[in-house]
Design a protein around this motif. Structure first.
Motif, PDB file in Angstrom:
ATOM      1  N   GLU A  37       6.238   8.250 -12.066  1.00 44.92           N
ATOM      2  CA  GLU A  37       5.450   7.633 -10.999  1.00 44.92           C
ATOM      3  C   GLU A  37       4.008   7.478 -11.483  1.00 44.92           C
ATOM      4  O   GLU A  37       3.410   8.422 -12.002  1.00 44.92           O
ATOM      5  CB  GLU A  37       5.490   8.511  -9.744  1.00 44.92           C
ATOM      6  CG  GLU A  37       4.760   7.889  -8.559  1.00 44.92           C
ATOM      7  CD  GLU A  37       4.639   8.874  -7.404  1.00 44.92           C
ATOM      8  OE1 GLU A  37       5.279   8.641  -6.363  1.00 44.92           O
ATOM      9  OE2 GLU A  37       3.902   9.863  -7.559  1.00 44.92           O
ATOM     10  N   CYS A  38       3.460   6.276 -11.317  1.00 41.81           N
ATOM     11  CA  CYS A  38       2.077   6.033 -11.734  1.00 41.81           C
ATOM     12  C   CYS A  38       1.131   6.789 -10.795  1.00 41.81           C
ATOM     13  O   CYS A  38       1.265   6.715  -9.578  1.00 41.81           O
ATOM     14  CB  CYS A  38       1.783   4.540 -11.677  1.00 41.81           C
ATOM     15  SG  CYS A  38       0.046   4.162 -11.988  1.00 41.81           S
ATOM     16  N   ILE A  39       0.155   7.507 -11.367  1.00 42.48           N
ATOM     17  CA  ILE A  39      -0.719   8.312 -10.513  1.00 42.48           C
ATOM     18  C   ILE A  39      -1.755   7.453  -9.787  1.00 42.48           C
ATOM     19  O   ILE A  39      -2.413   7.924  -8.879  1.00 42.48           O
ATOM     20  CB  ILE A  39      -1.441   9.448 -11.287  1.00 42.48           C
ATOM     21  CG1 ILE A  39      -2.469   8.893 -12.289  1.00 42.48           C
ATOM     22  CG2 ILE A  39      -0.445  10.361 -11.984  1.00 42.48           C
ATOM     23  CD1 ILE A  39      -3.502   9.930 -12.709  1.00 42.48           C
ATOM     24  N   GLU A  40      -1.887   6.173 -10.173  1.00 45.40           N
ATOM     25  CA  GLU A  40      -2.851   5.307  -9.477  1.00 45.40           C
ATOM     26  C   GLU A  40      -2.173   4.280  -8.565  1.00 45.40           C
ATOM     27  O   GLU A  40      -2.441   4.241  -7.376  1.00 45.40           O
ATOM     28  CB  GLU A  40      -3.774   4.604 -10.479  1.00 45.40           C
ATOM     29  CG  GLU A  40      -4.640   5.538 -11.318  1.00 45.40           C
ATOM     30  CD  GLU A  40      -5.539   6.492 -10.503  1.00 45.40           C
ATOM     31  OE1 GLU A  40      -5.790   6.233  -9.310  1.00 45.40           O
ATOM     32  OE2 GLU A  40      -5.959   7.522 -11.066  1.00 45.40           O
ATOM     33  N   CYS A  41      -1.268   3.442  -9.112  1.00 47.28           N
ATOM     34  CA  CYS A  41      -0.696   2.376  -8.280  1.00 47.28           C
ATOM     35  C   CYS A  41       0.597   2.800  -7.599  1.00 47.28           C
ATOM     36  O   CYS A  41       1.102   2.098  -6.720  1.00 47.28           O
ATOM     37  CB  CYS A  41      -0.498   1.089  -9.082  1.00 47.28           C
ATOM     38  SG  CYS A  41       0.931   1.086 -10.174  1.00 47.28           S
ATOM     39  N   GLY A  42       1.161   3.968  -8.009  1.00 46.53           N
ATOM     40  CA  GLY A  42       2.334   4.498  -7.319  1.00 46.53           C
ATOM     41  C   GLY A  42       3.657   3.864  -7.728  1.00 46.53           C
ATOM     42  O   GLY A  42       4.709   4.241  -7.207  1.00 46.53           O
ATOM     43  N   THR A  53       2.454   5.563 -20.124  1.00 49.22           N
ATOM     44  CA  THR A  53       1.486   4.987 -19.198  1.00 49.22           C
ATOM     45  C   THR A  53       2.213   3.947 -18.340  1.00 49.22           C
ATOM     46  O   THR A  53       3.285   3.476 -18.708  1.00 49.22           O
ATOM     47  CB  THR A  53       0.312   4.285 -19.931  1.00 49.22           C
ATOM     48  OG1 THR A  53       0.854   3.328 -20.848  1.00 49.22           O
ATOM     49  CG2 THR A  53      -0.556   5.279 -20.672  1.00 49.22           C
ATOM     50  N   CYS A  54       1.616   3.625 -17.226  1.00 45.11           N
ATOM     51  CA  CYS A  54       2.218   2.671 -16.284  1.00 45.11           C
ATOM     52  C   CYS A  54       2.240   1.269 -16.904  1.00 45.11           C
ATOM     53  O   CYS A  54       1.197   0.747 -17.273  1.00 45.11           O
ATOM     54  CB  CYS A  54       1.404   2.662 -14.993  1.00 45.11           C
ATOM     55  SG  CYS A  54       1.927   1.397 -13.826  1.00 45.11           S
ATOM     56  N   PRO A  55       3.421   0.645 -17.036  1.00 45.01           N
ATOM     57  CA  PRO A  55       3.484  -0.701 -17.615  1.00 45.01           C
ATOM     58  C   PRO A  55       2.655  -1.716 -16.814  1.00 45.01           C
ATOM     59  O   PRO A  55       2.247  -2.730 -17.362  1.00 45.01           O
ATOM     60  CB  PRO A  55       4.976  -1.047 -17.553  1.00 45.01           C
ATOM     61  CG  PRO A  55       5.676   0.273 -17.510  1.00 45.01           C
ATOM     62  CD  PRO A  55       4.756   1.191 -16.755  1.00 45.01           C
ATOM     63  N   GLN A  56       2.401  -1.443 -15.526  1.00 41.08           N
ATOM     64  CA  GLN A  56       1.651  -2.420 -14.721  1.00 41.08           C
ATOM     65  C   GLN A  56       0.146  -2.218 -14.778  1.00 41.08           C
ATOM     66  O   GLN A  56      -0.608  -3.170 -14.893  1.00 41.08           O
ATOM     67  CB  GLN A  56       2.113  -2.360 -13.271  1.00 41.08           C
ATOM     68  CG  GLN A  56       3.593  -2.641 -13.212  1.00 41.08           C
ATOM     69  CD  GLN A  56       4.100  -2.971 -11.841  1.00 41.08           C
ATOM     70  OE1 GLN A  56       3.363  -3.418 -10.983  1.00 41.08           O
ATOM     71  NE2 GLN A  56       5.384  -2.754 -11.663  1.00 41.08           N
ATOM     72  N   CYS A  57      -0.316  -0.964 -14.676  1.00 41.86           N
ATOM     73  CA  CYS A  57      -1.766  -0.786 -14.589  1.00 41.86           C
ATOM     74  C   CYS A  57      -2.334   0.127 -15.678  1.00 41.86           C
ATOM     75  O   CYS A  57      -3.533   0.393 -15.700  1.00 41.86           O
ATOM     76  CB  CYS A  57      -2.160  -0.272 -13.202  1.00 41.86           C
ATOM     77  SG  CYS A  57      -1.877   1.480 -12.966  1.00 41.86           S
ATOM     78  N   ARG A  58      -1.456   0.626 -16.570  1.00 46.83           N
ATOM     79  CA  ARG A  58      -1.914   1.424 -17.732  1.00 46.83           C
ATOM     80  C   ARG A  58      -2.415   2.828 -17.369  1.00 46.83           C
ATOM     81  O   ARG A  58      -2.921   3.537 -18.228  1.00 46.83           O
ATOM     82  CB  ARG A  58      -3.008   0.706 -18.527  1.00 46.83           C
ATOM     83  CG  ARG A  58      -2.551  -0.556 -19.210  1.00 46.83           C
ATOM     84  CD  ARG A  58      -1.716  -0.258 -20.462  1.00 46.83           C
ATOM     85  NE  ARG A  58      -0.680  -1.243 -20.653  1.00 46.83           N
ATOM     86  CZ  ARG A  58       0.550  -0.980 -21.100  1.00 46.83           C
ATOM     87  NH1 ARG A  58       0.903   0.236 -21.384  1.00 46.83           N
ATOM     88  NH2 ARG A  58       1.442  -1.918 -21.253  1.00 46.83           N
TER      89      ARG A  58
HETATM   90 ZN   LIG Z   1       0.256   1.868 -12.204  1.00 44.74          ZN
END
Ligand SMILES: [Zn+2]
Ligand SMILES: *Cc1c(COP(=O)(O)O)cnc(C)c1O
Length: 480
Positions: A37-42, A53-58
């Motif tokens: 789970e991305c800690i910023e965008c969820g 890292t999150c493929p969408q927001c890094r």
């Molecule tokens: Zn993200």
């Protein structure tokens, strides 16, 4: 059904020997529903891939069990009994950090767990005279008693078990494990990777040349890893492996890999268990480098608190050297600013831009608030706190010395007091950092360390003739 015993020829404990309310939970078969789970965008992602890292927001990822709430159907007191009785088992895979499997990382089946002796390290009462000097009683948790002699083995046990599980279930034919290190991550990664199938798994570590101790360098070499030294400091190595992990098929074994954090949560679970789950007025003192450890400790205590296994979240006292203290500066100013580090004897924590900082910030904002404190200490205090502790029967490394120096400072500032229970994390073994002790004894520190040895802490061998009488004279022994 997993074996209840190492030794099939010996009588194993029988399930019937355990209380009836424990039996259904004794051998964990719960797998949960764990996702990245991305800690910023969820955003959430399946764990049948290696992601850092999150493929969408890094942003950074964490692992979340979306079924965690279902564990609440077991009351906290029953969880305590389950974990305590489980210690009586002789099941190999549950001897280490996976004793706490349901809350640590439930996905991995017992058959894939790699156990090399990690976890369940001693919680030792500090020597009374040492306590008096610190201004209060405390305990030292000796994470140097892990197989590669640092706490990094906790996270490596979960990361390598996950790789082992991924190789089996995804049929992977080639895995290249890689990490940057201030010394101990590479020792742990090389050790655990070397236990896996060499036809499939290769092991590479990146070290800042001349900035790990000789003992730490010998460890990955001894485990057969490919060791690459590059000029610069840890932060430079980290940037390179991050780039490699973004663009090539490698398995990153730094604590940026959220699976590492899962294993390191065991440190919090063990403290709770060792204190009979009474965490009221508890303070845990921990050195901060890349901030993976402090993240894991906070997450671990949160798990326990959410399941009513402990009554209260502890306070965490993070400690950094004034030569590498971005987290302390953030606490003081409210602004986070990566910094250029200066040489530090707490070399394993000598990091100017901690990778897990965003996780720390979110955990403090959402849960810990003023329960996370941070103090900076001088190099002189770090090395002398280590030397002092070890003269009173302990086996503390320079980072443990850093934590102890931080405790003393916090006591003097009134941040910690005698009514509290204090656990100081000695994150690795004394012997890994004996070169810093030697520099002190030889008064040989380069000026950048800002350390001036004092006679009272210096100790050197005395060379005498091989003659009992001469030695007796030297020792001023009285004749019988
Ligand atoms: Zn993200
Ligand atoms: C890695 C390490 C640290 C720092 O831990 P982080 O998780 O990077 O904050 C402290 N002490 C020792 C001995 C270490 O190996």
């Amino acid at each position: 059904m997993p074996q209840l015993s190492y030794n099939l020829k010996a009588p194993a404990p029988l399930l019937e020997d355990f209380p009836a309310d424990i039996r259904p939970w004794l051998i964990p078969d719960y797998t949960g529903d764990v996702v990245y789970e991305c800690i910023e965008c969820g955003s959430c992602y399946r764990i049948d891939q290696f992601l850092y890292t999150c493929p969408q927001c890094r942003s950074l990822l964490r692992l979340r069990n979306r079924d965690f709430a279902s564990l609440k159907k077991i009351p906290g007191e029953l969880w305590q009994k389950i974990f305590d009785y489980r210690k009586l088992l002789r099941t190999e895979s549950l001897q280490g950090i996976f004793l706490f499997k349901e809350i640590l990382f439930p996905t991995i089946p017992l058959q894939d767990i790699i156990y090399l002796g990690e976890g369940h390290t001693a919680l030792v009462r500090a020597n009374p005279e040492l306590s008096a000097r610190a201004g209060l009683d405390f305990f030292i948790k000796n994470d140097g008693f892990n197989p590669s002699a640092s706490f990094k083995d906790r996270g490596m046990a979960s990361a390598i078990s996950f790789i082992n599980y991924s190789i089996r279930t995804r049929g992977l034919k080639e895995v290249l494990g890689i990490c940057a290190s201030t010394g101990d991550t590479s020792a742990a990664a090389a050790l655990y990777l070397s236990y896996l199938d060499k036809q499939v798994v290769k092991s590479v570590v990146l070290l800042p040349q001349g900035r790990v101790t000789p003992q730490q360098l010998s460890q990955p070499l001894g485990s057969g890893a490919l060791v690459i030294e590059i000029p610069g400091v840890f932060d430079d190595c980290m940037k390179i492996v991050e780039e490699l992990a973004e663009n090539y098929q490698v398995c990153l074994l730094n604590s940026k890999n959220p699976v590492r954090i899962m294993g390191q949560k065991s440190y919090a679970y063990e403290i709770a268990q060792q204190l009979c789950y009474n965490t009221r007025d508890l303070v845990v003192v921990v050195p901060i480098g890349n901030a993976g450890n402090v993240t894991a400790i906070m997450e671990g205590f949160l798990d326990l608190y959410d399941l009513n296994i402990i009554p209260e979240l502890p306070c965490i006292l993070g400690v950094q050297s004034t030569h590498a203290n971005p987290v302390v500066q953030w606490q003081e100013s409210g602004r986070y600013q990566p910094m250029k580090v200066q040489p530090s004897v707490a070399q394993a924590a000598m990091i100017g831009d901690p990778v897990s900082f965003p996780k720390v910030r979110n955990l403090v904002r959402d849960h810990f608030q003023e329960r996370l404190m941070a103090v900076a200490v001088e190099e002189q205090q770090i090395i002398e706190s280590m030397l002092e502790a070890n003269r009173y029967g302990h086996v503390v490394c320079t980072q443990g010395g850093e934590a102890l120096a931080g405790l003393k400072k916090a006591v003097s500032l009134g941040l910690v007091n005698k009514s509290q229970t204090v656990v100081v994390d000695s994150t690795s073994h004394q012997l890994k950092f004996s070169n810093f002790q030697q520099l002190y004894f030889d008064n040989a520190y380069p000026p950048a360390y800002e350390i001036t040895p004092r006679q009272q802490y210096i100790n050197k061998p005395v060379v005498l003739d091989a003659c009992a009488e001469g030695i007796a004279q030297f020792l001023k022994l009285k004749k019988k």
